[in-house]
Design a protein around this motif. Structure first.
Motif, mmCIF file in Angstrom:
data_model
loop_
_atom_site.group_PDB
_atom_site.id
_atom_site.type_symbol
_atom_site.label_atom_id
_atom_site.label_comp_id
_atom_site.label_asym_id
_atom_site.label_seq_id
_atom_site.Cartn_x
_atom_site.Cartn_y
_atom_site.Cartn_z
ATOM 1 N N PRO A 182 0.836 -1.209 0.000
ATOM 2 C CA PRO A 182 0.000 0.000 0.000
ATOM 3 C C PRO A 182 0.869 1.257 0.000
ATOM 4 C CG PRO A 182 -0.750 -1.566 1.656
ATOM 5 C CD PRO A 182 0.537 -2.097 1.113
ATOM 6 N N VAL A 183 0.392 2.292 -0.636
ATOM 7 C CA VAL A 183 1.132 3.545 -0.758
ATOM 8 C C VAL A 183 1.482 4.112 0.621
ATOM 9 C CG1 VAL A 183 0.994 5.934 -1.604
ATOM 10 C CG2 VAL A 183 0.076 4.065 -2.973
ATOM 11 N N GLN A 184 0.598 3.944 1.596
ATOM 12 C CA GLN A 184 0.848 4.449 2.940
ATOM 13 C C GLN A 184 2.084 3.801 3.554
ATOM 14 O OE1 GLN A 184 -1.980 3.075 1.912
ATOM 15 N NE2 GLN A 184 -3.659 4.507 2.210
ATOM 16 N N VAL A 185 2.283 2.519 3.304
ATOM 17 C CA VAL A 185 3.436 1.806 3.841
ATOM 18 C C VAL A 185 4.717 2.305 3.176
ATOM 19 C CG1 VAL A 185 4.529 -0.454 4.083
ATOM 20 C CG2 VAL A 185 2.083 -0.229 4.470
ATOM 21 N N VAL A 186 4.704 2.445 1.862
ATOM 22 C CA VAL A 186 5.883 2.920 1.131
ATOM 23 C C VAL A 186 6.229 4.341 1.567
ATOM 24 C CG1 VAL A 186 6.855 3.418 -1.143
ATOM 25 C CG2 VAL A 186 5.398 1.418 -0.835
ATOM 26 N N ALA A 187 5.225 5.159 1.792
ATOM 27 C CA ALA A 187 5.453 6.549 2.186
ATOM 28 C C ALA A 187 6.104 6.659 3.566
ATOM 29 C CB ALA A 187 4.140 7.319 2.165
ATOM 30 N N GLN A 188 5.948 5.661 4.399
ATOM 31 C CA GLN A 188 6.502 5.708 5.751
ATOM 32 C C GLN A 188 7.986 5.357 5.812
ATOM 33 O OE1 GLN A 188 3.616 3.170 7.857
ATOM 34 N NE2 GLN A 188 3.384 4.904 9.229
ATOM 35 N N VAL A 189 8.573 4.882 4.731
ATOM 36 C CA VAL A 189 9.976 4.468 4.743
ATOM 37 C C VAL A 189 10.883 5.628 5.159
ATOM 38 C CG1 VAL A 189 11.901 3.606 3.360
ATOM 39 C CG2 VAL A 189 9.642 2.599 3.101
ATOM 40 N N GLY A 190 10.685 6.791 4.574
ATOM 41 C CA GLY A 190 11.513 7.950 4.916
ATOM 42 C C GLY A 190 11.387 8.333 6.371
ATOM 43 N N THR A 191 10.162 8.358 6.877
ATOM 44 C CA THR A 191 9.923 8.695 8.280
ATOM 45 C C THR A 191 10.584 7.681 9.195
ATOM 46 O OG1 THR A 191 7.804 9.669 7.667
ATOM 47 C CG2 THR A 191 8.132 9.150 9.997
ATOM 48 N N CYS A 192 10.456 6.420 8.849
ATOM 49 C CA CYS A 192 11.049 5.352 9.654
ATOM 50 C C CYS A 192 12.562 5.504 9.730
ATOM 51 C CB CYS A 192 10.679 3.998 9.058
ATOM 52 S SG CYS A 192 11.551 2.604 9.780
ATOM 53 N N LEU A 193 13.200 5.678 8.596
ATOM 54 C CA LEU A 193 14.663 5.744 8.601
ATOM 55 C C LEU A 193 15.195 7.066 9.143
ATOM 56 C CD1 LEU A 193 15.576 3.685 5.466
ATOM 57 C CD2 LEU A 193 15.884 3.103 7.852
ATOM 58 N N ARG A 194 14.387 8.123 9.138
ATOM 59 C CA ARG A 194 14.826 9.362 9.788
ATOM 60 C C ARG A 194 14.895 9.194 11.296
ATOM 61 N NH1 ARG A 194 11.983 11.727 5.685
ATOM 62 N NH2 ARG A 194 10.051 11.931 6.858
ATOM 63 N N THR A 195 14.112 8.276 11.833
ATOM 64 C CA THR A 195 14.165 8.034 13.278
ATOM 65 C C THR A 195 15.081 6.866 13.632
ATOM 66 O OG1 THR A 195 12.161 6.674 13.162
ATOM 67 C CG2 THR A 195 11.872 8.993 13.693
ATOM 68 N N THR A 196 15.077 5.825 12.830
ATOM 69 C CA THR A 196 15.908 4.653 13.103
ATOM 70 C C THR A 196 17.338 4.830 12.616
ATOM 71 O OG1 THR A 196 13.982 3.209 13.009
ATOM 72 C CG2 THR A 196 16.109 2.159 12.732
#
Length: 100
Positions: A32-46
């Motif tokens: 889903p597009v929502q999951v793909v869109a979260q990659v940047g947010t995830c890696l900015r924190t992780t």
């Protein structure tokens, strides 16, 4: 000094390629597009946590970089599943890899 150098190398050779790899895998799996869109947010924190760990634990940094480069470690394994921004991505990748 050496820790900062290792951290920069780790970010360039592990964190950045992991982001690209995760995006590519999710798009190939038609996530889903929502999951793909979260990659940047995830890696900015992780990402910063991984870089901090790499600068403090050179053995972990070297073995992790080699494991990711050779495919022994899945990029999903580097994501913090407890991080709300990463949980959907990690869950989606892990369930897709288990089905494969």
């Amino acid at each position: 000094m050496i820790g900062e150098w290792i951290a920069a190398l780790f970010a360039a050779f592990v964190v950045d390629p992991v982001e690209a790899d995760i995006r590519q895998r999710l798009e190939a799996m038609q996530a889903p597009v929502q999951v793909v869109a979260q990659v940047g947010t995830c890696l900015r924190t992780t990402g910063p946590m991984l870089v901090d760990r790499a600068s403090g634990d050179l053995w972990w940094a070297a073995t992790t970089a080699m494991s990711v480069a050779t495919g022994l470690t899945s990029p999903a394994e580097l994501l913090d599943a407890d991080n709300p921004a990463c949980a959907p991505i990690a869950g989606y990748l892990i369930s897709a890899e288990a089905d494969a």
